[in-house]
Design a protein around this motif. Structure first.
Motif, PDB file in Angstrom:
ATOM      1  N   PHE A   1      16.268   1.528 -77.687  1.00 45.20           N
ATOM      2  CA  PHE A   1      15.524   2.622 -78.307  1.00 45.20           C
ATOM      3  C   PHE A   1      15.559   3.871 -77.417  1.00 45.20           C
ATOM      4  CE2 PHE A   1      11.599   4.956 -79.254  1.00 45.20           C
ATOM      5  CZ  PHE A   1      11.642   5.018 -80.635  1.00 45.20           C
TER       6      PHE A   1
ATOM      7  N   ALA B   1       1.441   4.194 -74.332  1.00 46.17           N
ATOM      8  CA  ALA B   1       2.779   3.590 -74.350  1.00 46.17           C
ATOM      9  C   ALA B   1       2.664   2.079 -74.582  1.00 46.17           C
ATOM     10  CB  ALA B   1       3.514   3.893 -73.047  1.00 46.17           C
ATOM     11  N   GLU B   2       1.680   1.448 -73.969  1.00 43.79           N
ATOM     12  CA  GLU B   2       1.481   0.001 -74.155  1.00 43.79           C
ATOM     13  C   GLU B   2       1.119  -0.309 -75.607  1.00 43.79           C
ATOM     14  OE1 GLU B   2      -0.074  -1.027 -69.645  1.00 43.79           O
ATOM     15  OE2 GLU B   2      -1.445  -1.297 -71.350  1.00 43.79           O
ATOM     16  N   ILE B   3       0.269   0.536 -76.188  1.00 43.08           N
ATOM     17  CA  ILE B   3      -0.156   0.303 -77.578  1.00 43.08           C
ATOM     18  C   ILE B   3       1.037   0.362 -78.522  1.00 43.08           C
ATOM     19  CG2 ILE B   3      -1.359   1.417 -79.532  1.00 43.08           C
ATOM     20  CD1 ILE B   3      -3.621   2.103 -77.523  1.00 43.08           C
ATOM     21  N   ILE B   4       1.836   1.421 -78.427  1.00 46.58           N
ATOM     22  CA  ILE B   4       2.896   1.576 -79.436  1.00 46.58           C
ATOM     23  C   ILE B   4       4.045   0.603 -79.231  1.00 46.58           C
ATOM     24  CG2 ILE B   4       2.357   3.997 -79.981  1.00 46.58           C
ATOM     25  CD1 ILE B   4       4.919   4.745 -78.429  1.00 46.58           C
ATOM     26  N   THR B   5       4.226   0.100 -77.989  1.00 46.40           N
ATOM     27  CA  THR B   5       5.369  -0.786 -77.748  1.00 46.40           C
ATOM     28  C   THR B   5       4.991  -2.265 -77.830  1.00 46.40           C
ATOM     29  OG1 THR B   5       4.997  -0.648 -75.357  1.00 46.40           O
ATOM     30  CG2 THR B   5       6.572   0.918 -76.313  1.00 46.40           C
ATOM     31  N   ALA B   6       3.773  -2.557 -78.248  1.00 48.07           N
ATOM     32  CA  ALA B   6       3.346  -3.958 -78.357  1.00 48.07           C
ATOM     33  C   ALA B   6       4.279  -4.727 -79.294  1.00 48.07           C
ATOM     34  CB  ALA B   6       1.906  -4.015 -78.872  1.00 48.07           C
ATOM     35  N   GLY B   7       4.700  -5.905 -78.860  1.00 45.47           N
ATOM     36  CA  GLY B   7       5.539  -6.750 -79.707  1.00 45.47           C
ATOM     37  C   GLY B   7       7.001  -6.341 -79.756  1.00 45.47           C
ATOM     38  N   ILE B   8       7.395  -5.378 -78.934  1.00 45.34           N
ATOM     39  CA  ILE B   8       8.795  -4.939 -78.885  1.00 45.34           C
ATOM     40  C   ILE B   8       9.375  -5.392 -77.547  1.00 45.34           C
ATOM     41  CG2 ILE B   8      10.324  -2.921 -78.917  1.00 45.34           C
ATOM     42  CD1 ILE B   8       8.201  -1.469 -80.620  1.00 45.34           C
TER      43      ILE B   8
ATOM     44  N   GLU C   1      14.985  -4.300 -76.677  1.00 42.65           N
ATOM     45  CA  GLU C   1      14.852  -3.364 -77.798  1.00 42.65           C
ATOM     46  C   GLU C   1      14.405  -1.979 -77.305  1.00 42.65           C
ATOM     47  OE1 GLU C   1      13.567  -5.921 -81.735  1.00 42.65           O
ATOM     48  OE2 GLU C   1      12.132  -5.856 -80.081  1.00 42.65           O
ATOM     49  N   LEU C   2      13.453  -1.992 -76.359  1.00 45.00           N
ATOM     50  CA  LEU C   2      12.957  -0.715 -75.823  1.00 45.00           C
ATOM     51  C   LEU C   2      14.067   0.043 -75.102  1.00 45.00           C
ATOM     52  CD1 LEU C   2       9.389  -1.496 -74.437  1.00 45.00           C
ATOM     53  CD2 LEU C   2      10.026  -0.109 -76.429  1.00 45.00           C
TER      54      LEU C   2
END
Lengths: 147, 147
Positions: free
Chosen positions: B127, B112-119, B123-124
């Motif tokens: 989403f 979860a940390e990897i895919i949401t980096a920079g978001i 925004e999350l």
């Protein structure tokens, strides 16, 4: 945040159930939900190698090999040696796949309409932008060499 | 709009690859990526029936039955008859599953940390709200009786 992947996986599994159900009603009962995805990928760009398809779909090469072989056996795909490198096989749809394609596309489109009901174009655009960013983050983390 | 499901399915498959890779490194190589999801569902609410778990996860009952049996065989799960209805089996984690749980959770959290980096959090939140709506739309369309 943990809920994001949970919901995302659920929607993915829900689509598989929908594809199975509608596929059975529309004469595509021999195709699994995963094969719908593979058919769309093959028909979008005919003449690619299994490696290219595996990379686009983020599937192991061995899984793509098995899945393509099943489609060959069922008469949906032909594999033709690459003129520039005879060891490489390129994947082309047969007439049987091209005949199934409109139904596969229609089922996919209907599912998209169902899940996006009541969501505005602007929201969908934001949503897709974030999905794109997540996919990119994931590709960077996993690297190109998905085995 | 067709790209939404495509990307969503890709992210789901990318997570499976990540779970497989990290699981192998962290002593969980006997677990498939799908079993990570099942373990989280079982440990979140121990003592549910297979039907309840199937409904939450949006998986066919027969698929859950097979998946739970595999976890029983591997020593991760025990099935105990429901006191109020002896024909119904309730699913409980064993000590072996509870020992694996922190690693399964950690791998899930890292993904979860990897895919949401920079978001951003805002925004999350947007989403996840849209994902929730899509999942609800899908549940309504498929109906309760997922077979």
């Amino acid at each position: 945040m943990a809920m994001i992947m949970k919901r995302l996986n659920i929607i993915s599994r829900q689509q598989a159930i929908f594809r199975q159900r509608l596929g059975e009603k529309q004469g595509l009962s021999e195709l699994t939900p995963a094969q719908h995805t593979l058919i769309l990928a093959i028909c979008r760009l005919p003449g690619r190698s299994q490696e290219e398809i595996a990379r686009e779909m983020c599937i192991n090469k061995s899984t793509v090999t098995r899945a393509v072989s099943a489609l060959v056996d069922a008469g949906y795909v032909t594999r033709i040696p690459n003129d520039e490198d005879k060891r490489e096989l390129l994947i082309y749809p047969t007439k049987k796949m091209l005949l199934a394609l409109p139904t596969v596309k229609d089922i996919t489109r209907r599912w998209a309409e169902i899940i996006t009901a009541g969501i505005s174009d602007a929201e969908l655009s934001t949503f897709e932008g974030l999905l794109e960013k997540m996919e990119k983050n994931a590709r960077e983390a996993l690297g190109e060499g998905i085995e």
